[in-house]
Design a protein around this motif. Sequence first.
Motif, PDB file in Angstrom:
ATOM      1  N   PHE A  59      -4.913 -13.299  -1.400  1.00  0.00           N
ATOM      2  CA  PHE A  59      -5.134 -11.897  -1.054  1.00  0.00           C
ATOM      3  C   PHE A  59      -4.164 -10.986  -1.793  1.00  0.00           C
ATOM      4  O   PHE A  59      -4.071 -11.034  -3.005  1.00  0.00           O
ATOM      5  CB  PHE A  59      -5.044 -11.728   0.476  1.00  0.00           C
ATOM      6  CG  PHE A  59      -5.639 -10.456   1.011  1.00  0.00           C
ATOM      7  CD1 PHE A  59      -6.952 -10.131   0.751  1.00  0.00           C
ATOM      8  CD2 PHE A  59      -4.889  -9.578   1.782  1.00  0.00           C
ATOM      9  CE1 PHE A  59      -7.516  -8.958   1.237  1.00  0.00           C
ATOM     10  CE2 PHE A  59      -5.430  -8.413   2.282  1.00  0.00           C
ATOM     11  CZ  PHE A  59      -6.751  -8.095   2.010  1.00  0.00           C
ATOM     12  N   SER A  60      -3.425 -10.175  -1.056  1.00  0.00           N
ATOM     13  CA  SER A  60      -2.651  -9.067  -1.634  1.00  0.00           C
ATOM     14  C   SER A  60      -1.404  -9.542  -2.370  1.00  0.00           C
ATOM     15  O   SER A  60      -0.987 -10.698  -2.262  1.00  0.00           O
ATOM     16  CB  SER A  60      -2.242  -8.113  -0.522  1.00  0.00           C
ATOM     17  OG  SER A  60      -1.421  -8.793   0.415  1.00  0.00           O
ATOM     18  N   ARG A  61      -0.779  -8.594  -3.075  1.00  0.00           N
ATOM     19  CA  ARG A  61       0.463  -8.892  -3.793  1.00  0.00           C
ATOM     20  C   ARG A  61       1.658  -8.904  -2.852  1.00  0.00           C
ATOM     21  O   ARG A  61       2.584  -9.685  -3.011  1.00  0.00           O
ATOM     22  CB  ARG A  61       0.696  -7.829  -4.878  1.00  0.00           C
ATOM     23  CG  ARG A  61      -0.437  -7.714  -5.886  1.00  0.00           C
ATOM     24  CD  ARG A  61      -0.374  -6.401  -6.626  1.00  0.00           C
ATOM     25  NE  ARG A  61      -0.575  -5.264  -5.731  1.00  0.00           N
ATOM     26  CZ  ARG A  61      -0.515  -3.987  -6.104  1.00  0.00           C
ATOM     27  NH1 ARG A  61      -0.252  -3.693  -7.376  1.00  0.00           N
ATOM     28  NH2 ARG A  61      -0.714  -3.011  -5.241  1.00  0.00           N
TER      29      ARG A  61
ATOM     30  N   ALA B 196       0.415  -7.573   3.742  1.00  0.00           N
ATOM     31  CA  ALA B 196      -0.825  -6.859   4.063  1.00  0.00           C
ATOM     32  C   ALA B 196      -0.974  -6.818   5.577  1.00  0.00           C
ATOM     33  O   ALA B 196      -1.005  -7.861   6.226  1.00  0.00           O
ATOM     34  CB  ALA B 196      -2.024  -7.543   3.426  1.00  0.00           C
TER      35      ALA B 196
ATOM     36  N   VAL C  85      -5.780  -5.508   8.213  1.00  0.00           N
ATOM     37  CA  VAL C  85      -6.812  -5.780   7.205  1.00  0.00           C
ATOM     38  C   VAL C  85      -8.197  -5.560   7.820  1.00  0.00           C
ATOM     39  O   VAL C  85      -8.659  -6.330   8.665  1.00  0.00           O
ATOM     40  CB  VAL C  85      -6.689  -7.212   6.664  1.00  0.00           C
ATOM     41  CG1 VAL C  85      -7.756  -7.460   5.607  1.00  0.00           C
ATOM     42  CG2 VAL C  85      -5.298  -7.454   6.096  1.00  0.00           C
TER      43      VAL C  85
ATOM     44  N   TYR D 179      -6.278  -2.076   3.640  1.00  0.00           N
ATOM     45  CA  TYR D 179      -5.116  -2.535   4.400  1.00  0.00           C
ATOM     46  C   TYR D 179      -3.861  -1.797   3.938  1.00  0.00           C
ATOM     47  O   TYR D 179      -3.826  -1.195   2.857  1.00  0.00           O
ATOM     48  CB  TYR D 179      -4.924  -4.043   4.209  1.00  0.00           C
ATOM     49  CG  TYR D 179      -4.909  -4.465   2.759  1.00  0.00           C
ATOM     50  CD1 TYR D 179      -3.720  -4.592   2.040  1.00  0.00           C
ATOM     51  CD2 TYR D 179      -6.108  -4.728   2.075  1.00  0.00           C
ATOM     52  CE1 TYR D 179      -3.711  -4.958   0.698  1.00  0.00           C
ATOM     53  CE2 TYR D 179      -6.118  -5.088   0.737  1.00  0.00           C
ATOM     54  CZ  TYR D 179      -4.922  -5.205   0.055  1.00  0.00           C
ATOM     55  OH  TYR D 179      -4.914  -5.555  -1.278  1.00  0.00           O
TER      56      TYR D 179
ATOM     57  N   GLU E 297      -0.458  -2.108   2.407  1.00  0.00           N
ATOM     58  CA  GLU E 297       0.304  -3.038   1.573  1.00  0.00           C
ATOM     59  C   GLU E 297       1.719  -2.495   1.423  1.00  0.00           C
ATOM     60  O   GLU E 297       1.914  -1.370   0.951  1.00  0.00           O
ATOM     61  CB  GLU E 297      -0.350  -3.202   0.205  1.00  0.00           C
ATOM     62  CG  GLU E 297       0.292  -4.291  -0.641  1.00  0.00           C
ATOM     63  CD  GLU E 297      -0.452  -4.555  -1.939  1.00  0.00           C
ATOM     64  OE1 GLU E 297      -0.277  -5.652  -2.507  1.00  0.00           O
ATOM     65  OE2 GLU E 297      -1.218  -3.668  -2.390  1.00  0.00           O
TER      66      GLU E 297
ATOM     67  N   SER F 137      -4.157  -0.090   0.253  1.00  0.00           N
ATOM     68  CA  SER F 137      -4.792  -0.759  -0.876  1.00  0.00           C
ATOM     69  C   SER F 137      -6.147  -1.321  -0.466  1.00  0.00           C
ATOM     70  O   SER F 137      -6.445  -1.448   0.727  1.00  0.00           O
ATOM     71  CB  SER F 137      -3.899  -1.888  -1.405  1.00  0.00           C
ATOM     72  OG  SER F 137      -2.703  -1.391  -1.962  1.00  0.00           O
TER      73      SER F 137
ATOM     74  N   SER G 135      -9.220  -4.486  -1.604  1.00  0.00           N
ATOM     75  CA  SER G 135      -9.532  -5.712  -2.348  1.00  0.00           C
ATOM     76  C   SER G 135     -11.002  -6.048  -2.138  1.00  0.00           C
ATOM     77  O   SER G 135     -11.635  -5.586  -1.180  1.00  0.00           O
ATOM     78  CB  SER G 135      -8.648  -6.872  -1.880  1.00  0.00           C
ATOM     79  OG  SER G 135      -7.279  -6.597  -2.100  1.00  0.00           O
TER      80      SER G 135
ATOM     81  N   TRP H 236      -9.825 -13.315  -2.944  1.00  0.00           N
ATOM     82  CA  TRP H 236      -9.952 -11.873  -3.112  1.00  0.00           C
ATOM     83  C   TRP H 236      -9.375 -11.408  -4.451  1.00  0.00           C
ATOM     84  O   TRP H 236      -8.431 -11.998  -4.978  1.00  0.00           O
ATOM     85  CB  TRP H 236      -9.231 -11.143  -1.988  1.00  0.00           C
ATOM     86  CG  TRP H 236      -9.846 -11.353  -0.636  1.00  0.00           C
ATOM     87  CD1 TRP H 236      -9.688 -12.442   0.179  1.00  0.00           C
ATOM     88  CD2 TRP H 236     -10.719 -10.457   0.055  1.00  0.00           C
ATOM     89  NE1 TRP H 236     -10.400 -12.277   1.340  1.00  0.00           N
ATOM     90  CE2 TRP H 236     -11.046 -11.068   1.294  1.00  0.00           C
ATOM     91  CE3 TRP H 236     -11.252  -9.208  -0.238  1.00  0.00           C
ATOM     92  CZ2 TRP H 236     -11.865 -10.458   2.229  1.00  0.00           C
ATOM     93  CZ3 TRP H 236     -12.073  -8.593   0.693  1.00  0.00           C
ATOM     94  CH2 TRP H 236     -12.384  -9.213   1.909  1.00  0.00           C
TER      95      TRP H 236
ATOM     96  N   ASN I 143      -7.659  -8.002  -6.095  1.00  0.00           N
ATOM     97  CA  ASN I 143      -7.063  -6.722  -5.746  1.00  0.00           C
ATOM     98  C   ASN I 143      -7.519  -5.640  -6.719  1.00  0.00           C
ATOM     99  O   ASN I 143      -7.608  -5.875  -7.933  1.00  0.00           O
ATOM    100  CB  ASN I 143      -5.540  -6.823  -5.767  1.00  0.00           C
ATOM    101  CG  ASN I 143      -5.028  -7.901  -4.836  1.00  0.00           C
ATOM    102  OD1 ASN I 143      -5.520  -8.057  -3.724  1.00  0.00           O
ATOM    103  ND2 ASN I 143      -4.057  -8.676  -5.297  1.00  0.00           N
TER     104      ASN I 143
ATOM    105  N   ASN J 226      -4.799   0.128  -7.200  1.00  0.00           N
ATOM    106  CA  ASN J 226      -4.088   0.273  -5.926  1.00  0.00           C
ATOM    107  C   ASN J 226      -2.744   0.969  -6.133  1.00  0.00           C
ATOM    108  O   ASN J 226      -2.108   0.789  -7.161  1.00  0.00           O
ATOM    109  CB  ASN J 226      -3.866  -1.105  -5.279  1.00  0.00           C
ATOM    110  CG  ASN J 226      -5.103  -1.627  -4.576  1.00  0.00           C
ATOM    111  OD1 ASN J 226      -5.968  -0.870  -4.185  1.00  0.00           O
ATOM    112  ND2 ASN J 226      -5.182  -2.947  -4.431  1.00  0.00           N
TER     113      ASN J 226
END
Length: 574
Positions: free
Chosen positions: A227-229, A232, A235, A254, A256, A275, A277, A285, A287, A291
């Motif tokens: 998922f995110s960097r 998160a 969501v 979500y 982030e 952000s 995704s 996912w 992204n 974002n």
Amino acid sequence: MGPDVVASHVDLSGLPKFDARAANRYVVRWVTQAANDYRFELSINGKTIAKLAGENRVDGKDVSIGFEFRRGTHRVSQVAWRLNQGGKVVVSPESREAVDRIGMGFRELFLDDVMVARTAAVQRVLHQPTKYPRNPVIRHHQRPWQKFRAQLYGTVLYIPDEKLFKMWYLAGPRFPDEAAISLDGKPRIPNFQLLAYAESRDGLNWTLPDLGLVSFNGSRHNNLCRFSRENAEGVAVIYDRHDPDPKRRYKAIYWEHSVRSPDKIPVAVDINAMSVSFSADGKDWTNHPGNPVIPQPSDTGHQAVWDPFRKVYVAYGRFGAGGRRIARSESPDFINWSPSQMVFAADGIDKKSRGGHPQFYGMGTTIYEGTYIGLPWMFWENSSNRLDVQLASSRDGIHWRRAGGRKTLIPNGKKGTWDGGCIFTAAQPLQVKGDTIYIYYSGLSLDHEEDRPSRRERPEYGESSIGVATLRRDGFVSMRAGKTPGHVLTRVLKWPAGRRLHVNVDASKGQLRVAVLDGDGQPLAGFKHSRVVSGDHTDVAIRWPRSDGKGPSTRLVQLRFELTDADLYSYWLK
């Protein structure tokens, strides 16, 4: 008095407790007492603000009164006029939309009075859902990557095509003072918020599938999504079966945010905003490269829905709301979002009910039968410090009203039980399968302000787990009559040709009959009394003695529901 006359201006910036972003009621009223007297009065939310002199701008026999906003963007939801204490109310956009949706076959519930003209000997009753006795259905300590938290700052969706419930929830591996974790070979803070996935056939018994997408502490045997960097939270997932790009079938928005660690663990990106995704399967996912999409942070459980009537995606959170209140933003493509607008907040009535400083911690939101239904999380700060859940509704997603008399829809459990302190609902928390609504939520055993015990002292303790409660279809609020016969008269609605009237009613101890009236309130021949309905039915067709259930030839009608010892939940044309 014309807008160019300074004496007609009223400055509201210094008005105590006035919020232009909220829904307000403005009344402009003549207070003339004699010939050539043009004075008028302005009141806001029932309080007189100013009396202005007015001026003679009469042409012939016409007299006008006007009202305009000089700054900002405002939406007028309803206009009414009265003359000599009489007059008529102009049809509001809410009523017009409700009539259209009834004509389209959507069910009309009794969450508000938009389609109620008159009642007698009935009362609105809020019905609490039944908590699943084997809650929680997902526990914080089920897996090593969620020992700190299994929290439904996420989403549950029922996908009819697959006959499958899908859940996305936050997994917190460790308490903040514990050792760092490893994700895909890189160190991360111990309480890094991971997105986990679960699924169920019946909505009650859940499996945590081995996805093999993320390496957690050296192993890919887990149910973690790629998922995110960064962290998160909140969501909100949408399943969009109509998107022509299969890689965007699932969409998520979500908060982030990167967290600086005292151990100087590096972050992937410095961010504190909203952000989005996209995913083909809801597990792996991608992204969005641009974002963030909304520049404000929002520390809550977010909501996202597709509004099929306005053809836009709608998101709710705290972004731009100025605290624990509900803000709204919309987007045509899930990437370009409008400036946020505060649309809902706790008020003085809440404060009067329990004291302290009540706030909306968040609000689970679902479009249910064409109506927005919200489950506001009531944070009773400086009172009980608990969070429980109430009920609200909106016809447009912007103007909200409380439902069920502000009574608690989902109460806390007993002190010390898994949901005895705080309750947070999922995004799109109302999922329908058959005649049952499944309502998903997280529970905490401690209230919001209690000291968290040491993990070493109470190893079974976790921040949150996940449970479910169930309700009959349309079963939020009913119109109830007792031994004394009562009735509910609707406003005028359109009855399309070929449709039949259906109701959701519990008349297991009594009965229901329906009369059809014309637009002037007179009974239609052959439709004065329907056949009696008894028993408990989530879907029963109404029939008249000589019509075999077919609707009247008159298209604009009113319905009069006559009840004795019965609860009426909804009606629709099918």
